[in-house]
Design a protein around this motif. Structure first.
Motif, PDB file in Angstrom:
ATOM      1  N   SER A  29      -1.483   0.313   0.801  1.00 36.58           N
ATOM      2  CA  SER A  29      -0.830  -0.755   0.141  1.00 36.58           C
ATOM      3  C   SER A  29       0.507  -0.889   0.442  1.00 36.58           C
ATOM      4  O   SER A  29       1.099  -1.943   0.091  1.00 36.58           O
ATOM      5  N   SER A 101       4.804  -4.528   1.464  1.00 37.83           N
ATOM      6  CA  SER A 101       3.532  -4.578   0.868  1.00 37.83           C
ATOM      7  C   SER A 101       2.940  -5.884   1.148  1.00 37.83           C
ATOM      8  O   SER A 101       3.560  -6.807   0.848  1.00 37.83           O
ATOM      9  N   PRO A 102       1.744  -5.909   1.927  1.00 34.30           N
ATOM     10  CA  PRO A 102       1.180  -4.881   2.361  1.00 34.30           C
ATOM     11  C   PRO A 102       1.923  -4.388   3.604  1.00 34.30           C
ATOM     12  O   PRO A 102       3.044  -4.699   4.016  1.00 34.30           O
TER      13      PRO A 102
END
Length: 112
Positions: A29, A101-102
């Motif tokens: 993540s 993120s991602p």
């Protein structure tokens, strides 16, 4: 099934991206990277398909997001939203750490 693996990335073996970023540890993540840029470096406006949070270790940077400009120095942190048009101007030799993120490195999200 949840992955409970712990990772370590040895700094001497960390890969470097085509923009000069040093890729550090990455999860599913979020990813971490380190920038070391000389004063006078200025990027072109661009967008990225990830959110970026950063921390200035040393030096100074101006972060231009749309019409907004923020100046960051040692100890400052910043957020650049996903999809925002941005560019950076390094005003004093910079060392910064960013999380994306991602993860920026996956699926060619970090291509220049």
């Amino acid at each position: 099934m949840t992955d409970h693996s712990v990772k370590k990335i040895d700094a001497s073996a960390s890969p470097t991206g085509e923009m000069g970023q040093q890729y550090l540890v990455s999860g599913t993540s979020v990813a971490l990277r380190r920038w070391q840029e000389p004063a006078g470096t200025q990027g072109e406006p661009h967008t990225r398909p990830y959110e970026t949070v950063g921390y200035v270790v040393s030096g100074r940077v101006e972060i231009h997001v749309g019409d907004d400009v923020i100046a960051c120095g040692p100890g400052d942190s910043y957020l650049v939203p996903e999809g925002a048009t941005r560019h950076y101007a390094i005003t004093e030799d910079l060392v910064a750490v960013e999380a994306t993120s991602p993860p920026a490195r996956v699926n060619d999200r970090d291509d220049a």
